[in-house]
Enzyme design. Structure first.
Site, PDB file in Angstrom:
ATOM      1  N   HIS A  47     -43.234 -56.061  32.498  1.00  0.00           N
ATOM      2  CA  HIS A  47     -42.826 -54.665  32.348  1.00  0.00           C
ATOM      3  C   HIS A  47     -43.841 -53.869  31.545  1.00  0.00           C
ATOM      4  O   HIS A  47     -44.772 -54.419  30.944  1.00  0.00           O
ATOM      5  CB  HIS A  47     -41.442 -54.568  31.694  1.00  0.00           C
ATOM      6  CG  HIS A  47     -41.377 -55.115  30.304  1.00  0.00           C
ATOM      7  ND1 HIS A  47     -41.860 -54.440  29.212  1.00  0.00           N
ATOM      8  CD2 HIS A  47     -40.889 -56.291  29.829  1.00  0.00           C
ATOM      9  CE1 HIS A  47     -41.654 -55.158  28.119  1.00  0.00           C
ATOM     10  NE2 HIS A  47     -41.082 -56.296  28.464  1.00  0.00           N
ATOM     11  N   CYS A  82     -41.171 -62.087  27.463  1.00  0.00           N
ATOM     12  CA  CYS A  82     -41.559 -61.206  28.550  1.00  0.00           C
ATOM     13  C   CYS A  82     -43.060 -61.005  28.569  1.00  0.00           C
ATOM     14  O   CYS A  82     -43.752 -61.189  27.570  1.00  0.00           O
ATOM     15  CB  CYS A  82     -40.867 -59.851  28.421  1.00  0.00           C
ATOM     16  SG  CYS A  82     -39.198 -59.822  29.100  1.00  0.00           S
TER      17      CYS A  82
END
Length: 220
Positions: free
Chosen positions: A179, A195
């Site tokens: 992301h 992440c």
């Protein structure tokens, strides 16, 4: 005064390690799993300096609220490079040791991006797939996080103030994402909770190239 995006992005070590036994809830890319533990160390919406600790404790106070400024790093250029030809075109390969992401464009070639990866204790590896993509993703803290941090917003719409950034690609079988980030100084560092974060410009570029179902190979 710094924007909410800057304050929140510093705590984007968001992803709870999905391989841990306690994290066995079904994967839901757009439901209550559409958030991670960004806020493990700071008090949401509260101004004033906080101690920056990338390995626990007060981790994640955004540049506007850190007592010790975050180390400045040079931007990592996006570039075409020669790459291992064993991976088929369209594969994403993340080298956490290099803090680089490779998107294979042709046999033996890939686009290389700088990324932020999991901090010590939150490293992971494996072969997964992209199961969903979302532009300007929203953010909903899970109930367990709200129990720990009742000061958090119950919902944050997608947009420039959202710490998930401009784009998100959801990695199947995990609570991890590739992301964007509103704190580009963290790219090239190990500061997240699993992440893979990119600059908003790079994640937008990658998003346009990646298809749902693409293989994601994460290497330590």
């Amino acid at each position: 005064m710094k924007t909410l995006a800057t304050a929140l992005a510093g705590v984007i070590g968001v992803c709870v390690l999905a391989t841990a036994p306690a994290m066995s809830a079904p994967y839901d890319p757009f439901g209550t799993n559409d958030a991670d533990d960004y806020y493990s160390g700071q008090t949401y919406g509260r101004s004033g300096a906080q101690q920056y600790d990338p390995y626990g404790g007060q981790y994640g106070g955004g540049q506007g609220v850190q007592a010790a400024p975050q180390a400045q790093v040079a931007p990592i250029p996006r570039e075409m490079v020669r790459f291992d030809s064993r991976y088929p075109v369209g594969t994403i390969v993340v080298s956490t040791s290099e803090r680089r992401l490779y998107f294979v464009t042709s046999p033996g070639e890939a686009i290389r991006y700088g990324v932020g990866v999991g901090r010590p204790g939150f490293e992971w590896s494996g072969v997964k797939k992209v199961v969903a993509k979302k532009e300007w993703p929203s953010w909903v803290p899970p109930k367990a996080m709200l129990a720990r941090r009742p000061d958090l917003p119950r919902y944050m719409a997608g947009g420039v103030e959202n710490p998930l950034g401009a784009r998100a690609m959801y990695i199947g079988g995990t609570e991890y994402r590739i992301h964007g980030s509103n704190e580009p100084d963290t790219i090239g560092q190990a500061v997240s909770s699993g992440c893979i974060r990119m600059t908003n410009d790079d994640v937008t570029d990658l998003y346009e190239r990646v298809r749902v179902g693409a293989k994601v190979v994460v290497l330590n």
